[in-house]
Design an enzyme around this catalytic site. Structure first.
Site, short mmCIF file in Angstrom:
data_model
loop_
_atom_site.label_atom_id
_atom_site.label_comp_id
_atom_site.label_asym_id
_atom_site.label_seq_id
_atom_site.Cartn_x
_atom_site.Cartn_y
_atom_site.Cartn_z
CG HIS A 157 -47.89 77.03 -35.78
ND1 HIS A 157 -47.97 77.84 -36.88
CD2 HIS A 157 -48.85 77.47 -34.93
CE1 HIS A 157 -48.93 78.74 -36.69
NE2 HIS A 157 -49.47 78.53 -35.51
CB SER A 278 -32.52 49.05 -42.02
OG SER A 278 -31.24 49.21 -42.62
CE LYS A 284 -33.62 53.35 -40.30
NZ LYS A 284 -34.04 54.74 -40.18
CD GLU A 291 -41.44 55.67 -44.41
OE1 GLU A 291 -40.58 56.10 -45.19
OE2 GLU A 291 -41.25 54.68 -43.69
#
Ligand code: ARG
Length: 459
Positions: A157, A278, A284, A291
């Site tokens: 979980h 970024s 970043k 992704e």
């Protein structure tokens, strides 16, 4: 003007929109090498059977090699009017060698031709997926070997469950990708039958030798039913299904990488080579490759559903609907191969943060099960009762804002009088993982055996 390949019964040429919807050359030109190999095998067989003269077959064989080098040299002009790769190649062949070119299509149809071309292409993709998976498994194996006994939290979980070893977690993916590999091996074995010679649908009256062409093209045998041969796209569906499961596995690890590389987790550091920055936020380092890998399944599964949907209502045998098979499979295969290569690179480069993993492993009452097991083994408590006692201790620790090993022996005995100092030995994460030595368990000993097994298997 009417089509030169089949225009005998046509007075008019097609509408421009008809040409646009009908032509597949824009994408099926990717099958050129398979198409030429299939035609060469067919022509050689026709000559061996006395259906074509040896000189015609020789002219065809050589002419096809010329077409091959024209295509590979970028000197071939593909024609939309000629619909597909099959007619483009045949038409150019006839331009080059004249009359013998017109004899190539004896005892064959585009229906068995496309079936054989596409099978050859998908078969190659199975091989590419198998070797891509092997490279990926080796990358996970190297990570596992480096951190066989590093501890980290195991989750259910996405909540801390029990401490596990880094090596064990990496080896979980080796198991998944091994199953993927066997699915591609299995699909390849099943698809390796040659449909060439089924002709349009019923076979042919020419005395062809289907066993010879099957052998020449590296198939195990010819397909046994001509109707099935030109109707079947199971091989493509199996490839897509195996690809979907594999992409699902890639996506799951991609999701773990996204979580693990976040500032809140810091379990791993991804290399600059697999991340981006970024344009506004200087701090970043985004896990874009992970992704995108997470997203690829959407596309590959989409292709799988598309082809199932294309095929599901088709009465036997060939229908033009089936021309829509190729773009789906091409796109899925391209993205799967890209995904396997990207994941292999990311896994090879990623650096686990061992101290962070260890600290995280010890937090969140991860050894509560060990405490309950200790109560069963040492005090003879029924497990349900031990679970309850441990739950009370966890609630106490939570209230105090500490972890289980931080509770004093007085606090422990106040909850259950039988608890002794010995209990602390099982509350440490190292002892916890070492104790889970059941077959397939997380103990470094068991993981080392699995690493060795897979190293031998992949050597
Ligand atoms: N371009 C077609 C396809 O990809 C080849 C087979 C066409 N056969 C036919 N009878 N029209 O499916």
């Amino acid at each position: 003007a009417a089509n030169t390949m089949w225009g005998g019964r046509f007075a008019e040429g097609p509408d421009a929109i008809m040409t646009a919807i009908n032509a597949s050359i824009g994408f099926d030109q990717r099958l050129y090498a398979q198409d030429i190999a299939g035609s060469r095998a067919h022509a050689a067989m026709l000559a061996a059977q006395g259906i074509l003269s040896d000189s015609d077959a020789a002219a065809i064989g050589e002419g096809l090699l010329t077409v091959l080098s024209e295509i590979e040299g970028g000197k071939f002009t593909f024609s939309t009017a000629l619909e597909d790769i099959h007619l483009n190649v045949e038409s150019r062949l006839t331009e080059l060698i004249g009359e013998p070119g017109k004899r190539l299509h004896t005892g064959r149809s585009r229906n068995d031709q496309v079936a054989v071309d596409f099978r050859l292409w998908v078969r190659d993709q199975c091989d590419a997926a198998i070797s891509g998976l092997e490279a990926l498994m080796k990358a996970f194996l190297a990570q596992a070997e480096a951190g066989i006994d590093w501890v980290m939290p195991g989750f259910t979980h996405l909540q801390t469950a029990q401490p596990v070893t880094w090596g064990h977690h990496m080896m979980a993916y080796v198991e998944m990708f091994a199953r993927d590999r066997s699915r591609f091996q299995d699909a390849r074995r099943r698809m390796n039958e040659c449909p060439l010679g089924a002709a349009a649908l019923a076979g042919t009256s020419f005395p062809i030798d289907r066993f010879a062409t099957a052998q020449a093209l590296g198939f195990d045998r010819p397909t046994a039913n001509s109707l099935d041969s030109v109707s079947d796209r199971d091989f493509a569906l199996e490839f897509l299904s195996a690809s979907s499961i594999c992409a699902m596995h890639l996506s799951r690890f991609a999701e773990e990488l996204v979580i693990w590389s976040s500032a809140q987790f810091r379990f791993v550091r991804l290399s600059d080579r697999w991340t981006t920055g970024s344009s506004i936020m200087p701090q970043k380092k985004n896990p874009d490759a992970a992704e995108l890998l997470r997203a690829k399944l959407g596309r590959i599964l989409g292709a799988t559903v598309a082809l199932f949907t294309i095929m599901k209502g088709l009465a036997l045998t060939y229908s033009k609907d089936m021309q829509e098979d190729k773009e789906q499979v091409f796109d899925a295969a391209d993205n799967l191969m890209l995904g396997l290569a990207a994941m292999t690179g990311m896994v090879s480069d990623m650096v686990a943060n061992r101290p962070v993993l260890e600290t995280a492993a010890a937090s969140g009452f991860s050894t509560a099960t060990d405490l309950a097991d200790w109560l069963v083994k040492n005090l003879g408590l029924p497990f349900r009762e031990a679970h309850h006692v441990t739950g009370t201790l966890v609630a106490l620790a939570e209230k105090k804002g500490c972890d289980l090993p931080d509770l004093s022996i007085q606090e422990m005995t106040a909850v259950h009088a039988g608890i002794t100092q010995d209990v602390y030995s099982v509350l440490g994460v190292q002892n916890s993982v070492r104790s889970r030595a059941s077959y397939g368990g997380t103990s470094p000993e068991r993981v080392a055996e699995q690493v060795a097994r897979w190293q031998a298997a992949l050597a």
